[in-house]
Scaffold this active site. Sequence first.
Site, PDB file in Angstrom:
ATOM      1  N   GLY A  17      -8.520 -11.024   3.923  1.00  0.00           N
ATOM      2  CA  GLY A  17      -8.079 -12.302   4.563  1.00  0.00           C
ATOM      3  C   GLY A  17      -7.226 -13.229   3.500  1.00  0.00           C
ATOM      4  O   GLY A  17      -6.925 -14.176   3.944  1.00  0.00           O
ATOM      5  N   GLY A  18      -6.818 -12.632   2.303  1.00  0.00           N
ATOM      6  CA  GLY A  18      -6.254 -13.706   1.343  1.00  0.00           C
ATOM      7  C   GLY A  18      -4.721 -13.609   1.572  1.00  0.00           C
ATOM      8  O   GLY A  18      -4.110 -14.736   1.115  1.00  0.00           O
ATOM      9  N   THR A  19      -4.270 -12.694   2.335  1.00  0.00           N
ATOM     10  CA  THR A  19      -2.638 -12.597   2.442  1.00  0.00           C
ATOM     11  C   THR A  19      -2.399 -12.096   3.858  1.00  0.00           C
ATOM     12  O   THR A  19      -3.253 -11.717   4.537  1.00  0.00           O
ATOM     13  CB  THR A  19      -2.075 -11.593   1.341  1.00  0.00           C
ATOM     14  OG1 THR A  19      -2.757 -10.369   1.621  1.00  0.00           O
ATOM     15  CG2 THR A  19      -2.329 -11.876  -0.098  1.00  0.00           C
ATOM     16  N   LEU A  21      -1.279 -10.865   7.324  1.00  0.00           N
ATOM     17  CA  LEU A  21      -1.747 -10.963   8.752  1.00  0.00           C
ATOM     18  C   LEU A  21      -3.371 -11.518   8.653  1.00  0.00           C
ATOM     19  O   LEU A  21      -3.552 -12.334   9.641  1.00  0.00           O
ATOM     20  CB  LEU A  21      -1.764  -9.810   9.544  1.00  0.00           C
ATOM     21  CG  LEU A  21      -0.200  -9.022   9.747  1.00  0.00           C
ATOM     22  CD1 LEU A  21      -0.290  -7.981  10.665  1.00  0.00           C
ATOM     23  CD2 LEU A  21       0.472 -10.420  10.643  1.00  0.00           C
ATOM     24  N   ARG A  41      -9.433  -7.935  -2.864  1.00  0.00           N
ATOM     25  CA  ARG A  41      -9.745  -7.274  -4.385  1.00  0.00           C
ATOM     26  C   ARG A  41      -9.385  -8.284  -5.177  1.00  0.00           C
ATOM     27  O   ARG A  41     -10.077  -8.232  -6.342  1.00  0.00           O
ATOM     28  CB  ARG A  41      -8.959  -6.127  -4.386  1.00  0.00           C
ATOM     29  CG  ARG A  41      -9.481  -4.645  -3.959  1.00  0.00           C
ATOM     30  CD  ARG A  41      -8.643  -3.432  -4.021  1.00  0.00           C
ATOM     31  NE  ARG A  41      -7.189  -3.599  -3.122  1.00  0.00           N
ATOM     32  CZ  ARG A  41      -6.305  -2.865  -3.410  1.00  0.00           C
ATOM     33  NH1 ARG A  41      -6.526  -1.999  -3.997  1.00  0.00           N
ATOM     34  NH2 ARG A  41      -5.182  -2.856  -2.412  1.00  0.00           N
ATOM     35  N   ASP A  67     -13.951  -4.975  -3.206  1.00  0.00           N
ATOM     36  CA  ASP A  67     -13.046  -3.892  -2.701  1.00  0.00           C
ATOM     37  C   ASP A  67     -13.775  -3.199  -1.882  1.00  0.00           C
ATOM     38  O   ASP A  67     -15.123  -2.516  -2.224  1.00  0.00           O
ATOM     39  CB  ASP A  67     -12.662  -2.860  -3.954  1.00  0.00           C
ATOM     40  CG  ASP A  67     -11.992  -1.961  -3.984  1.00  0.00           C
ATOM     41  OD1 ASP A  67     -11.799  -1.373  -2.676  1.00  0.00           O
ATOM     42  OD2 ASP A  67     -11.448  -1.310  -4.684  1.00  0.00           O
ATOM     43  N   TYR A 149       0.707   4.093  15.861  1.00  0.00           N
ATOM     44  CA  TYR A 149       0.574   5.455  15.419  1.00  0.00           C
ATOM     45  C   TYR A 149      -0.674   5.777  15.470  1.00  0.00           C
ATOM     46  O   TYR A 149      -0.984   7.191  14.950  1.00  0.00           O
ATOM     47  CB  TYR A 149       1.669   5.786  14.122  1.00  0.00           C
ATOM     48  CG  TYR A 149       1.227   5.028  13.010  1.00  0.00           C
ATOM     49  CD1 TYR A 149      -0.155   5.111  12.304  1.00  0.00           C
ATOM     50  CD2 TYR A 149       2.333   4.142  12.367  1.00  0.00           C
ATOM     51  CE1 TYR A 149      -0.138   4.318  11.175  1.00  0.00           C
ATOM     52  CE2 TYR A 149       1.831   3.459  11.334  1.00  0.00           C
ATOM     53  CZ  TYR A 149       0.695   3.403  10.674  1.00  0.00           C
ATOM     54  OH  TYR A 149       0.554   2.856   9.453  1.00  0.00           O
ATOM     55  N   LYS A 164      -6.027   5.270  10.632  1.00  0.00           N
ATOM     56  CA  LYS A 164      -5.961   4.293  11.769  1.00  0.00           C
ATOM     57  C   LYS A 164      -6.453   5.105  13.362  1.00  0.00           C
ATOM     58  O   LYS A 164      -7.319   4.430  14.002  1.00  0.00           O
ATOM     59  CB  LYS A 164      -4.556   3.631  12.100  1.00  0.00           C
ATOM     60  CG  LYS A 164      -3.961   2.901  11.089  1.00  0.00           C
ATOM     61  CD  LYS A 164      -4.735   1.478  10.901  1.00  0.00           C
ATOM     62  CE  LYS A 164      -3.733   0.370   9.944  1.00  0.00           C
ATOM     63  NZ  LYS A 164      -4.541  -0.712   9.705  1.00  0.00           N
ATOM     64  N   ARG A 201       6.149  -2.203   0.833  1.00  0.00           N
ATOM     65  CA  ARG A 201       5.904  -0.793   0.691  1.00  0.00           C
ATOM     66  C   ARG A 201       6.547   0.245   1.737  1.00  0.00           C
ATOM     67  O   ARG A 201       6.720   1.165   1.448  1.00  0.00           O
ATOM     68  CB  ARG A 201       4.348  -0.741   0.788  1.00  0.00           C
ATOM     69  CG  ARG A 201       3.725  -1.200  -0.367  1.00  0.00           C
ATOM     70  CD  ARG A 201       2.072  -1.129   0.031  1.00  0.00           C
ATOM     71  NE  ARG A 201       1.381  -1.741  -1.302  1.00  0.00           N
ATOM     72  CZ  ARG A 201       0.991  -2.839  -1.620  1.00  0.00           C
ATOM     73  NH1 ARG A 201       1.116  -3.792  -0.661  1.00  0.00           N
ATOM     74  NH2 ARG A 201       0.260  -3.335  -2.680  1.00  0.00           N
TER      75      ARG A 201
HETATM   76  C1  HXC Z   1       3.142   8.728  -3.386  1.00  0.00           C
HETATM   77  C2  HXC Z   1       1.479   7.194  -4.305  1.00  0.00           C
HETATM   78  C3  HXC Z   1       2.312   6.260  -3.998  1.00  0.00           C
HETATM   79  C4  HXC Z   1       3.467   6.268  -3.038  1.00  0.00           C
HETATM   80  C5  HXC Z   1       0.613   5.271  -4.682  1.00  0.00           C
HETATM   81  N1  HXC Z   1       0.374   6.730  -4.650  1.00  0.00           N
HETATM   82  N2  HXC Z   1       1.729   4.891  -4.193  1.00  0.00           N
HETATM   83  N3  HXC Z   1       1.975   8.411  -3.829  1.00  0.00           N
HETATM   84  N4  HXC Z   1       3.980   7.746  -2.975  1.00  0.00           N
HETATM   85  N5  HXC Z   1       4.417   5.301  -3.002  1.00  0.00           N
HETATM   86  C6  HXC Z   1      -0.622   7.315  -5.379  1.00  0.00           C
HETATM   87  C7  HXC Z   1      -0.637   7.294  -6.797  1.00  0.00           C
HETATM   88  O1  HXC Z   1       0.377   7.996  -7.458  1.00  0.00           O
HETATM   89  C8  HXC Z   1      -2.185   7.786  -6.987  1.00  0.00           C
HETATM   90  O2  HXC Z   1      -2.141   9.166  -7.107  1.00  0.00           O
HETATM   91  C9  HXC Z   1      -2.994   7.184  -6.020  1.00  0.00           C
HETATM   92  O3  HXC Z   1      -1.826   7.058  -4.823  1.00  0.00           O
HETATM   93  C10 HXC Z   1      -3.520   6.120  -6.234  1.00  0.00           C
HETATM   94  O4  HXC Z   1      -2.626   4.980  -6.511  1.00  0.00           O
HETATM   95  P1  HXC Z   1      -3.142   3.546  -7.118  1.00  0.00           P
HETATM   96  O5  HXC Z   1      -1.660   2.888  -7.362  1.00  0.00           O
HETATM   97  O6  HXC Z   1      -4.044   3.667  -8.285  1.00  0.00           O
HETATM   98  O7  HXC Z   1      -3.955   3.146  -5.881  1.00  0.00           O
HETATM   99  P2  HXC Z   1      -4.272   1.671  -5.872  1.00  0.00           P
HETATM  100  O8  HXC Z   1      -4.093   0.673  -6.904  1.00  0.00           O
HETATM  101  O9  HXC Z   1      -5.760   1.650  -5.520  1.00  0.00           O
HETATM  102  O10 HXC Z   1      -3.378   1.272  -4.472  1.00  0.00           O
HETATM  103  C11 HXC Z   1      -3.914   1.385  -3.298  1.00  0.00           C
HETATM  104  C12 HXC Z   1      -2.385   1.627  -2.348  1.00  0.00           C
HETATM  105  C13 HXC Z   1      -1.718   0.319  -2.376  1.00  0.00           C
HETATM  106  C14 HXC Z   1      -2.940   2.095  -1.008  1.00  0.00           C
HETATM  107  C15 HXC Z   1      -1.964   2.699  -3.034  1.00  0.00           C
HETATM  108  O11 HXC Z   1      -0.584   0.541  -1.844  1.00  0.00           O
HETATM  109  C16 HXC Z   1      -2.333  -0.793  -1.932  1.00  0.00           C
HETATM  110  O12 HXC Z   1      -3.259  -1.446  -2.647  1.00  0.00           O
HETATM  111  N6  HXC Z   1      -1.987  -1.322  -1.006  1.00  0.00           N
HETATM  112  C17 HXC Z   1      -2.749  -2.346  -0.249  1.00  0.00           C
HETATM  113  C18 HXC Z   1      -1.830  -3.104   0.685  1.00  0.00           C
HETATM  114  C19 HXC Z   1      -1.134  -2.590   1.612  1.00  0.00           C
HETATM  115  O13 HXC Z   1      -0.680  -1.380   1.616  1.00  0.00           O
HETATM  116  N7  HXC Z   1      -0.516  -3.370   2.696  1.00  0.00           N
HETATM  117  C20 HXC Z   1       0.060  -2.455   3.563  1.00  0.00           C
HETATM  118  C21 HXC Z   1      -0.537  -2.186   4.964  1.00  0.00           C
HETATM  119  S1  HXC Z   1       0.310  -1.766   6.232  1.00  0.00           S
HETATM  120  P3  HXC Z   1      -2.004  10.119  -8.534  1.00  0.00           P
HETATM  121  O14 HXC Z   1      -2.444  11.600  -8.170  1.00  0.00           O
HETATM  122  O15 HXC Z   1      -0.748   9.691  -9.121  1.00  0.00           O
HETATM  123  O16 HXC Z   1      -3.268   9.441  -9.406  1.00  0.00           O
HETATM  124  C22 HXC Z   1      -0.466  -0.850   7.371  1.00  0.00           C
HETATM  125  C23 HXC Z   1       0.196  -0.797   8.757  1.00  0.00           C
HETATM  126  C24 HXC Z   1       1.476  -0.512   8.816  1.00  0.00           C
HETATM  127  O17 HXC Z   1      -1.400  -0.412   7.183  1.00  0.00           O
HETATM  128  C25 HXC Z   1       1.969  -0.766  10.390  1.00  0.00           C
HETATM  129  C26 HXC Z   1       3.568  -0.963  10.230  1.00  0.00           C
HETATM  130  C27 HXC Z   1       4.087  -1.203  11.607  1.00  0.00           C
END
Ligand code: HXC
Length: 282
Positions: A17-19, A21, A41, A67, A149, A164, A201
């Site tokens: 809830g900090g950022t 939506l 987190r 977390d 999706y 999802k 992302r």
């Molecule tokens: C391939 C990847 C990667 C990428 C991370 N990894 N990003 N692999 N391509 N782009 C791999 C890393 O190499 C690692 O594996 C493992 O994933 C864990 O990575 P960390 O960076 O240590 O993970 P962490 O810090 O816990 O981050 C979690 C996360 C990050 C999911 C990767 O993106 C995150 O914190 N996201 C939170 C916010 C977010 O994503 N919001 C968007 C939600 S949108 P290895 O093997 O190298 O150790 C949504 C709906 C979208 O959900 C709908 C659109 C219409």
Amino acid sequence: MFKPDLLHNKRILVTGGGTGLGKAMGRRFLELGARLVICGRRENVLAETKAEFDRDFAGRTTIHPCDIRDPDQVEAMVARIWSEAGGLDILINNAAGNFIARTETLSHRAVDAVLGIVLHGTAYVTLACGKRWIADGRPAAVLSLVATYAWTGSAYVVPSAMGKAGVLALMQSLAVEWGPKGIRCNAIAPGPFPTEGAWSRLVPNAEIETAWRARVPLGRFGRHDELADLAAFLVSDRAGFINGACVTIDGGEWLKGAGQFTLMERLSEAEWAAMASKKKGG
Ligand code: HXC
């Protein structure tokens, strides 16, 4: 659109809830009279959001660094919310993790990084709240943010699609199992709603952003207040008979992608005229 007391004194936890939506929904809930709990987190991000909310709605927001991938942290947070703040009436499962990647390149840690937040984390928070609501005999509402999706699947975000789909199944299953206990479980499937977290992302360049906008029949992305209003309605008592539903809010995006004849939008006026005259000629 709503009476200002729609969510008067409802205690609402928004995960993530900090950022983005989650923050937009939290602000709307406060405007409608709620007491807000946000978790995430990063403590500094939560503290900044609380300071911002406190300027307009003094003392109505509390924060919990957590977390949700860690079931012990979730249990400790929810136990504190119950012992210190009188529990919750509403849970918003908003926290998510996602990135675009070719699926064959993913390590098992990458799969777990997304599923840990989206699927496991959502289940941990929902169960920690649900067992307390049931023990207290307290009516409640759960709302989970999924994606269209969840039922179509999607290339390049496969762990997120898996997660999802699982969350949608969780909401539909619990709607039936917990409905008799007064706990409603619903979902929202948002289309594209630009946020810093998701866009950084998921949208690699301006060309893809423009093409994405063109995929939406309404010709634009969603506005945060539109999503927040839908969420406010669904968790309010005015939606008291809505249970097990998933409401899509995507400007028609997924149906446009799915419909077989969508490509016909490329036809010129002359080509339409030629089609019509063919029909007239039998
Ligand atoms: C391939 C990847 C990667 C990428 C991370 N990894 N990003 N692999 N391509 N782009 C791999 C890393 O190499 C690692 O594996 C493992 O994933 C864990 O990575 P960390 O960076 O240590 O993970 P962490 O810090 O816990 O981050 C979690 C996360 C990050 C999911 C990767 O993106 C995150 O914190 N996201 C939170 C916010 C977010 O994503 N919001 C968007 C939600 S949108 P290895 O093997 O190298 O150790 C949504 C709906 C979208 O959900 C709908 C659109 C219409």
